[in-house]
Design a protein around this motif. Sequence first.
Motif, PDB file in Angstrom:
ATOM      1  N   ARG A  94       0.814  -1.218   0.000  1.00 37.74           N
ATOM      2  CA  ARG A  94       0.000   0.000   0.000  1.00 37.74           C
ATOM      3  C   ARG A  94       0.850   1.272   0.000  1.00 37.74           C
ATOM      4  NH1 ARG A  94      -1.437   3.680   3.577  1.00 37.74           N
ATOM      5  NH2 ARG A  94      -0.289   2.565   5.196  1.00 37.74           N
ATOM      6  N   ALA A  95       1.847   1.347   0.875  1.00 38.99           N
ATOM      7  CA  ALA A  95       2.667   2.562   0.969  1.00 38.99           C
ATOM      8  C   ALA A  95       3.428   2.817  -0.322  1.00 38.99           C
ATOM      9  CB  ALA A  95       3.628   2.457   2.147  1.00 38.99           C
ATOM     10  N   GLU A  96       3.999   1.763  -0.916  1.00 41.93           N
ATOM     11  CA  GLU A  96       4.736   1.919  -2.159  1.00 41.93           C
ATOM     12  C   GLU A  96       3.797   2.272  -3.310  1.00 41.93           C
ATOM     13  OE1 GLU A  96       5.268  -0.464   0.025  1.00 41.93           O
ATOM     14  OE2 GLU A  96       7.392  -0.321   0.534  1.00 41.93           O
ATOM     15  N   PHE A  97       2.601   1.697  -3.289  1.00 43.45           N
ATOM     16  CA  PHE A  97       1.577   2.036  -4.283  1.00 43.45           C
ATOM     17  C   PHE A  97       1.305   3.537  -4.256  1.00 43.45           C
ATOM     18  CE2 PHE A  97      -2.957   2.710  -5.245  1.00 43.45           C
ATOM     19  CZ  PHE A  97      -3.096   2.061  -6.462  1.00 43.45           C
ATOM     20  N   ASN A  98       1.202   4.098  -3.055  1.00 44.07           N
ATOM     21  CA  ASN A  98       0.959   5.533  -2.916  1.00 44.07           C
ATOM     22  C   ASN A  98       2.136   6.355  -3.442  1.00 44.07           C
ATOM     23  OD1 ASN A  98      -1.533   5.073  -1.701  1.00 44.07           O
ATOM     24  ND2 ASN A  98      -0.715   5.222   0.377  1.00 44.07           N
ATOM     25  N   ASP A  99       3.347   5.838  -3.289  1.00 44.63           N
ATOM     26  CA  ASP A  99       4.555   6.591  -3.649  1.00 44.63           C
ATOM     27  C   ASP A  99       4.865   6.584  -5.144  1.00 44.63           C
ATOM     28  OD1 ASP A  99       4.981   7.295  -1.025  1.00 44.63           O
ATOM     29  OD2 ASP A  99       6.412   5.675  -0.634  1.00 44.63           O
ATOM     30  N   ILE A 100       4.280   5.665  -5.898  1.00 44.40           N
ATOM     31  CA  ILE A 100       4.567   5.558  -7.333  1.00 44.40           C
ATOM     32  C   ILE A 100       3.539   6.393  -8.093  1.00 44.40           C
ATOM     33  CG2 ILE A 100       4.731   3.967  -9.280  1.00 44.40           C
ATOM     34  CD1 ILE A 100       5.641   1.813  -7.303  1.00 44.40           C
ATOM     35  N   PRO A 101       3.958   7.479  -8.760  1.00 47.72           N
ATOM     36  CA  PRO A 101       3.012   8.445  -9.308  1.00 47.72           C
ATOM     37  C   PRO A 101       2.420   8.048 -10.659  1.00 47.72           C
ATOM     38  CG  PRO A 101       5.240   9.207  -9.714  1.00 47.72           C
ATOM     39  CD  PRO A 101       5.363   7.926  -8.941  1.00 47.72           C
ATOM     40  N   LEU A 102       1.095   8.042 -10.751  1.00 45.72           N
ATOM     41  CA  LEU A 102       0.443   7.847 -12.030  1.00 45.72           C
ATOM     42  C   LEU A 102       0.801   9.007 -12.951  1.00 45.72           C
ATOM     43  CD1 LEU A 102      -1.664   6.154 -13.656  1.00 45.72           C
ATOM     44  CD2 LEU A 102      -3.382   7.771 -12.837  1.00 45.72           C
ATOM     45  N   ALA A 103       1.094   8.711 -14.216  1.00 45.17           N
ATOM     46  CA  ALA A 103       1.465   9.691 -15.232  1.00 45.17           C
ATOM     47  C   ALA A 103       2.873  10.237 -15.016  1.00 45.17           C
ATOM     48  CB  ALA A 103       0.461  10.836 -15.315  1.00 45.17           C
ATOM     49  N   GLY A 104       3.567   9.743 -13.991  1.00 50.83           N
ATOM     50  CA  GLY A 104       4.961  10.089 -13.780  1.00 50.83           C
ATOM     51  C   GLY A 104       5.843   8.931 -14.198  1.00 50.83           C
ATOM     52  N   THR A 105       7.104   8.992 -13.818  1.00 46.15           N
ATOM     53  CA  THR A 105       8.022   7.902 -14.110  1.00 46.15           C
ATOM     54  C   THR A 105       8.561   7.327 -12.807  1.00 46.15           C
ATOM     55  OG1 THR A 105       9.889   9.427 -14.311  1.00 46.15           O
ATOM     56  CG2 THR A 105       8.716   8.853 -16.340  1.00 46.15           C
ATOM     57  N   ALA A 106       8.961   6.068 -12.872  1.00 43.16           N
ATOM     58  CA  ALA A 106       9.499   5.407 -11.687  1.00 43.16           C
ATOM     59  C   ALA A 106      10.547   4.386 -12.087  1.00 43.16           C
ATOM     60  CB  ALA A 106       8.375   4.724 -10.908  1.00 43.16           C
ATOM     61  N   ALA A 107      11.540   4.257 -11.235  1.00 49.03           N
ATOM     62  CA  ALA A 107      12.484   3.142 -11.290  1.00 49.03           C
ATOM     63  C   ALA A 107      12.174   2.285 -10.076  1.00 49.03           C
ATOM     64  CB  ALA A 107      13.926   3.645 -11.246  1.00 49.03           C
ATOM     65  N   VAL A 108      11.970   0.991 -10.293  1.00 52.65           N
ATOM     66  CA  VAL A 108      11.550   0.127  -9.192  1.00 52.65           C
ATOM     67  C   VAL A 108      12.465  -1.074  -9.058  1.00 52.65           C
ATOM     68  CG1 VAL A 108       9.127   0.808  -9.485  1.00 52.65           C
ATOM     69  CG2 VAL A 108       9.975  -1.255 -10.617  1.00 52.65           C
ATOM     70  N   GLU A 109      12.474  -1.628  -7.859  1.00 51.78           N
ATOM     71  CA  GLU A 109      13.101  -2.920  -7.636  1.00 51.78           C
ATOM     72  C   GLU A 109      12.019  -3.863  -7.145  1.00 51.78           C
ATOM     73  OE1 GLU A 109      16.068  -2.617  -4.646  1.00 51.78           O
ATOM     74  OE2 GLU A 109      14.699  -1.893  -3.102  1.00 51.78           O
ATOM     75  N   THR A 110      12.201  -5.128  -7.434  1.00 46.08           N
ATOM     76  CA  THR A 110      11.221  -6.115  -7.002  1.00 46.08           C
ATOM     77  C   THR A 110      11.826  -6.991  -5.918  1.00 46.08           C
ATOM     78  OG1 THR A 110      11.878  -7.621  -8.793  1.00 46.08           O
ATOM     79  CG2 THR A 110      10.017  -6.138  -9.223  1.00 46.08           C
TER      80      THR A 110
END
Length: 203
Positions: free
Chosen positions: A142-158
């Motif tokens: 949930r917290a990470e979902f909130n932090d990843i911006p729709l219409a923005g860009t993200a670099a993620v690790e799994t």
Amino acid sequence: MSPTPSRRRFLALCAAGSSVALAGCQSETPSTETTRKPPEKTDDPPTGLVWQKEVAVELSRADPPTRTDLLRLKYDDREPGAGTVSGSFDPAYLDGAVNGASVTVSESHHDTLTTEFGDVTYMIYMGPVNDAGDHLHVPSRRAEFNDIPLAGTAAVETFRVRESEDDRGEEYARPIATSGPSEPPADVDVRQFDLGARFDADY
């Protein structure tokens, strides 16, 4: 939160063993990108445009158990300068979670969802994340979902979370770096629906 009369009927029908597939509860038609294979693992973290976020739940009392979206927002930027956000959500469970094109699911929202549904999944869709044009579709906390911006860009690790030593675990995404949209979407069309009313209307 006390369910509305239509919602109580909806939940009661699920508890009674309704075998309806609940196709009418799907808020959007899945994007063609959702059928793509996941990108190959590389040393570089997957990085790309965040083009969809959704909150899906399991109606565990239905027979068979059925998954449906309570929220789905999609960003479309195929026409330069005309990026749009569209989608829908059920405010009975996610009231106040949507602000224009952004989504923030609070702890109280999450508590309501986990109390009323068998499973809650926060999904992130992003890409392309490599030269092959692959897209990444992965759940997040949930917290990470909130932090990843729709219409923005993200670099993620799994990373994987295992419930036991014998369990392979489920893979989740968390952001390494994020950047919000360079400018607000040209248009935002986010609508509301009532899951129980939809069920009543269609069946």
